[in-house]
Scaffold this motif. Structure first.
Motif, PDB file in Angstrom:
ATOM      1  N   LEU A  11       0.735  -1.129   0.137  1.00  0.00           N
ATOM      2  CA  LEU A  11      -0.131   0.049  -0.427  1.00  0.00           C
ATOM      3  C   LEU A  11       0.916   1.040   0.008  1.00  0.00           C
ATOM      4  O   LEU A  11      -0.165   1.886  -0.510  1.00  0.00           O
ATOM      5  CB  LEU A  11      -1.079   0.138   1.469  1.00  0.00           C
ATOM      6  CG  LEU A  11      -2.092  -0.771   1.617  1.00  0.00           C
ATOM      7  CD1 LEU A  11      -3.050  -0.798   2.010  1.00  0.00           C
ATOM      8  CD2 LEU A  11      -2.871  -0.097  -0.239  1.00  0.00           C
ATOM      9  N   ASP A  12       1.994   1.349   0.614  1.00  0.00           N
ATOM     10  CA  ASP A  12       2.712   2.379   1.326  1.00  0.00           C
ATOM     11  C   ASP A  12       3.217   3.100  -0.453  1.00  0.00           C
ATOM     12  O   ASP A  12       2.843   3.923  -0.878  1.00  0.00           O
ATOM     13  CB  ASP A  12       3.915   1.740   1.798  1.00  0.00           C
ATOM     14  CG  ASP A  12       3.532   2.425   3.415  1.00  0.00           C
ATOM     15  OD1 ASP A  12       2.708   2.545   3.548  1.00  0.00           O
ATOM     16  OD2 ASP A  12       4.191   1.886   4.161  1.00  0.00           O
ATOM     17  N   ALA A  13       3.708   1.257  -1.427  1.00  0.00           N
ATOM     18  CA  ALA A  13       4.547   1.411  -2.598  1.00  0.00           C
ATOM     19  C   ALA A  13       3.100   2.460  -3.544  1.00  0.00           C
ATOM     20  O   ALA A  13       3.542   2.732  -4.892  1.00  0.00           O
ATOM     21  CB  ALA A  13       4.764   0.035  -3.116  1.00  0.00           C
ATOM     22  N   VAL A  69       0.719   3.927 -12.675  1.00  0.00           N
ATOM     23  CA  VAL A  69       1.001   2.821 -12.065  1.00  0.00           C
ATOM     24  C   VAL A  69       0.508   1.311 -12.490  1.00  0.00           C
ATOM     25  O   VAL A  69      -0.743   1.219 -13.304  1.00  0.00           O
ATOM     26  CB  VAL A  69       0.662   3.107 -10.009  1.00  0.00           C
ATOM     27  CG1 VAL A  69       0.746   1.544  -9.494  1.00  0.00           C
ATOM     28  CG2 VAL A  69       0.747   4.577 -10.465  1.00  0.00           C
ATOM     29  N   THR A  70       1.593   0.411 -12.954  1.00  0.00           N
ATOM     30  CA  THR A  70       1.033  -0.840 -12.968  1.00  0.00           C
ATOM     31  C   THR A  70       1.296  -2.061 -11.802  1.00  0.00           C
ATOM     32  O   THR A  70       2.174  -1.606 -11.117  1.00  0.00           O
ATOM     33  CB  THR A  70       2.359  -1.591 -14.571  1.00  0.00           C
ATOM     34  OG1 THR A  70       3.227  -1.970 -13.569  1.00  0.00           O
ATOM     35  CG2 THR A  70       1.390  -0.170 -15.231  1.00  0.00           C
ATOM     36  N   LEU A  71       0.550  -3.002 -11.833  1.00  0.00           N
ATOM     37  CA  LEU A  71       0.726  -3.976 -10.606  1.00  0.00           C
ATOM     38  C   LEU A  71       2.199  -4.679 -10.254  1.00  0.00           C
ATOM     39  O   LEU A  71       3.149  -4.796  -9.191  1.00  0.00           O
ATOM     40  CB  LEU A  71       0.060  -5.163 -10.309  1.00  0.00           C
ATOM     41  CG  LEU A  71      -1.509  -5.409 -10.702  1.00  0.00           C
ATOM     42  CD1 LEU A  71      -2.414  -6.086 -10.637  1.00  0.00           C
ATOM     43  CD2 LEU A  71      -2.043  -4.326  -9.501  1.00  0.00           C
ATOM     44  N   ASP A  72       3.330  -4.408 -11.957  1.00  0.00           N
ATOM     45  CA  ASP A  72       4.739  -5.244 -11.930  1.00  0.00           C
ATOM     46  C   ASP A  72       4.977  -3.917 -10.868  1.00  0.00           C
ATOM     47  O   ASP A  72       6.500  -4.155  -9.945  1.00  0.00           O
ATOM     48  CB  ASP A  72       4.543  -5.354 -13.170  1.00  0.00           C
ATOM     49  CG  ASP A  72       4.490  -6.185 -13.604  1.00  0.00           C
ATOM     50  OD1 ASP A  72       4.492  -7.516 -13.169  1.00  0.00           O
ATOM     51  OD2 ASP A  72       4.007  -6.076 -15.012  1.00  0.00           O
ATOM     52  N   ALA A  73       5.026  -1.918 -11.552  1.00  0.00           N
ATOM     53  CA  ALA A  73       5.302  -1.060 -11.005  1.00  0.00           C
ATOM     54  C   ALA A  73       5.184  -1.541  -9.461  1.00  0.00           C
ATOM     55  O   ALA A  73       6.215  -1.064  -8.209  1.00  0.00           O
ATOM     56  CB  ALA A  73       4.983  -0.505 -11.465  1.00  0.00           C
ATOM     57  N   VAL A  74       4.871  -1.667  -8.613  1.00  0.00           N
ATOM     58  CA  VAL A  74       3.896  -1.578  -7.598  1.00  0.00           C
ATOM     59  C   VAL A  74       4.482  -3.037  -6.832  1.00  0.00           C
ATOM     60  O   VAL A  74       5.528  -2.754  -5.450  1.00  0.00           O
ATOM     61  CB  VAL A  74       2.278  -1.378  -6.793  1.00  0.00           C
ATOM     62  CG1 VAL A  74       2.128  -2.165  -5.511  1.00  0.00           C
ATOM     63  CG2 VAL A  74       1.630  -0.361  -7.232  1.00  0.00           C
ATOM     64  N   LYS A  83       5.404 -10.614  -7.891  1.00  0.00           N
ATOM     65  CA  LYS A  83       3.878  -9.793  -8.428  1.00  0.00           C
ATOM     66  C   LYS A  83       2.865 -10.731  -7.744  1.00  0.00           C
ATOM     67  O   LYS A  83       1.821 -10.967  -7.391  1.00  0.00           O
ATOM     68  CB  LYS A  83       3.586 -10.082 -10.155  1.00  0.00           C
ATOM     69  CG  LYS A  83       2.698  -9.668 -10.618  1.00  0.00           C
ATOM     70  CD  LYS A  83       2.050  -8.965 -12.445  1.00  0.00           C
ATOM     71  CE  LYS A  83       1.337  -8.965 -12.459  1.00  0.00           C
ATOM     72  NZ  LYS A  83       0.889  -8.269 -13.460  1.00  0.00           N
ATOM     73  N   GLY A  84       3.112 -12.105  -7.062  1.00  0.00           N
ATOM     74  CA  GLY A  84       2.931 -13.287  -7.096  1.00  0.00           C
ATOM     75  C   GLY A  84       2.508 -13.074  -5.719  1.00  0.00           C
ATOM     76  O   GLY A  84       0.551 -12.825  -5.088  1.00  0.00           O
ATOM     77  N   GLY A  85       3.105 -12.031  -4.921  1.00  0.00           N
ATOM     78  CA  GLY A  85       3.250 -12.033  -3.528  1.00  0.00           C
ATOM     79  C   GLY A  85       2.065 -10.384  -3.206  1.00  0.00           C
ATOM     80  O   GLY A  85       0.976 -10.744  -2.488  1.00  0.00           O
ATOM     81  N   LEU A  86       2.112  -9.974  -4.557  1.00  0.00           N
ATOM     82  CA  LEU A  86       1.461  -8.384  -4.186  1.00  0.00           C
ATOM     83  C   LEU A  86      -0.643  -9.303  -4.425  1.00  0.00           C
ATOM     84  O   LEU A  86      -1.274  -8.491  -4.500  1.00  0.00           O
ATOM     85  CB  LEU A  86       1.293  -7.386  -5.517  1.00  0.00           C
ATOM     86  CG  LEU A  86       1.078  -6.385  -5.834  1.00  0.00           C
ATOM     87  CD1 LEU A  86       1.997  -4.803  -6.281  1.00  0.00           C
ATOM     88  CD2 LEU A  86      -0.515  -6.646  -6.455  1.00  0.00           C
ATOM     89  N   LEU A  87      -0.596  -9.967  -5.803  1.00  0.00           N
ATOM     90  CA  LEU A  87      -1.400 -10.982  -5.730  1.00  0.00           C
ATOM     91  C   LEU A  87      -2.434 -11.311  -4.662  1.00  0.00           C
ATOM     92  O   LEU A  87      -3.810 -11.471  -4.353  1.00  0.00           O
ATOM     93  CB  LEU A  87      -1.421 -11.605  -6.700  1.00  0.00           C
ATOM     94  CG  LEU A  87      -1.656 -10.162  -8.425  1.00  0.00           C
ATOM     95  CD1 LEU A  87      -1.131 -11.512  -9.600  1.00  0.00           C
ATOM     96  CD2 LEU A  87      -3.141  -9.570  -8.804  1.00  0.00           C
ATOM     97  N   GLU A  98      -9.276  -0.654  -3.366  1.00  0.00           N
ATOM     98  CA  GLU A  98     -10.082  -0.598  -2.239  1.00  0.00           C
ATOM     99  C   GLU A  98      -9.323  -0.792  -1.407  1.00  0.00           C
ATOM    100  O   GLU A  98      -9.226  -0.062   0.066  1.00  0.00           O
ATOM    101  CB  GLU A  98     -10.945  -1.577  -2.192  1.00  0.00           C
ATOM    102  CG  GLU A  98     -12.132  -1.934  -2.262  1.00  0.00           C
ATOM    103  CD  GLU A  98     -13.037  -0.878  -1.499  1.00  0.00           C
ATOM    104  OE1 GLU A  98     -13.466   0.348  -0.707  1.00  0.00           O
ATOM    105  OE2 GLU A  98     -13.286  -0.398  -3.031  1.00  0.00           O
ATOM    106  N   GLY A  99      -7.847  -0.975  -1.032  1.00  0.00           N
ATOM    107  CA  GLY A  99      -6.567  -0.766  -0.357  1.00  0.00           C
ATOM    108  C   GLY A  99      -6.430   0.264   0.037  1.00  0.00           C
ATOM    109  O   GLY A  99      -6.360   1.097   2.021  1.00  0.00           O
ATOM    110  N   LEU A 100      -6.391   1.338  -0.326  1.00  0.00           N
ATOM    111  CA  LEU A 100      -6.064   2.402  -0.360  1.00  0.00           C
ATOM    112  C   LEU A 100      -6.855   3.363   0.288  1.00  0.00           C
ATOM    113  O   LEU A 100      -6.629   4.074   1.219  1.00  0.00           O
ATOM    114  CB  LEU A 100      -5.200   2.745  -1.638  1.00  0.00           C
ATOM    115  CG  LEU A 100      -5.270   4.610  -1.508  1.00  0.00           C
ATOM    116  CD1 LEU A 100      -4.019   4.739  -0.384  1.00  0.00           C
ATOM    117  CD2 LEU A 100      -4.625   4.816  -2.903  1.00  0.00           C
ATOM    118  N   LEU A 101      -8.123   2.785  -0.222  1.00  0.00           N
ATOM    119  CA  LEU A 101      -9.535   3.713   0.354  1.00  0.00           C
ATOM    120  C   LEU A 101     -10.076   3.561   1.319  1.00  0.00           C
ATOM    121  O   LEU A 101     -10.122   4.072   2.374  1.00  0.00           O
ATOM    122  CB  LEU A 101     -10.352   3.464  -0.739  1.00  0.00           C
ATOM    123  CG  LEU A 101     -10.469   4.270  -2.174  1.00  0.00           C
ATOM    124  CD1 LEU A 101     -11.332   4.140  -3.194  1.00  0.00           C
ATOM    125  CD2 LEU A 101     -10.262   5.332  -2.432  1.00  0.00           C
TER     126      LEU A 101
END
Length: 175
Positions: free
Chosen positions: A11-13, A26-31, A39-43, A54-57
């Motif tokens: 979320l910080d990134a 902003v892409t998922l890869d960039a985050v 990317k698997g960890g993000l997903l 939604e997490g950021l909101l």
């Protein structure tokens, strides 16, 4: 201080990328790269771009609620707290400020971000109106605080205005 969880780092990134690069880039890869996770960890934590938003909101709502609770508990009162932190938070790059800026930037393309941002602003105006007993004075104080945030977003300091909080309140909300 404990190390942030992987979810918080993501979320910080995401917040930092939205603030510095704009939401459209902003892409998922960039985050994932910025957070130092796969990317698997993000997903795992956020199954989609929508879930990340939604997490950021959710974070924005939680931070805004906690900030408003702190203002209600502050001996200085809500109006002084609002104006003081409008100067202090941007200068310190606080999580509330960074998340608010990200939500404002996201509001240009994401109606849900605009709605959450509006509701946060409405809650502050209601608290200010309750304290000041004057909706117009509350709106004026909110507009000054919001203007200080806007100046900070574009890199302009409001230190002089922040030093004049008592004068701002005397003019906006005379008793």
């Amino acid at each position: 201080m404990p190390r942030p969880s992987q979810r918080d780092r993501i979320l910080d990134a995401y917040t930092d990328l939205v603030v510095t690069s704009g939401p459209e880039t902003v892409t998922l890869d960039a985050v994932a790269t910025a957070a130092g996770v796969s990317k698997g960890g993000l997903l795992y934590h956020f199954g989609s771009r929508e879930a990340l938003l939604e997490g950021l909101l959710d974070r924005g709502r939680e931070l805004a609620d906690a900030d408003l609770a702190a203002a209600r508990a502050a001996p200085e009162g809500i109006a002084r707290y609002y104006l003081r932190t409008s100067v202090d938070e941007p200068a310190a790059g606080s999580p509330v400020y960074r998340t608010t800026v990200a939500m404002i930037k996201l509001s240009t393309t994401e109606p849900r971000a605009a709605e959450v941002t509006r509701r946060c602003l409405e809650a502050w105006r209601a608290a200010l109106a309750e304290e000041l007993a004057d909706p117009l004075a509350a709106d004026l104080v909110a507009a000054v605080g919001d203007g200080i945030y806007l100046r900070a977003i574009v890199g302009e300091s409001s230190r002089a205005l922040g030093a004049a909080v008592e004068e701002v309140l005397r003019r906006a909300a005379p008793r």
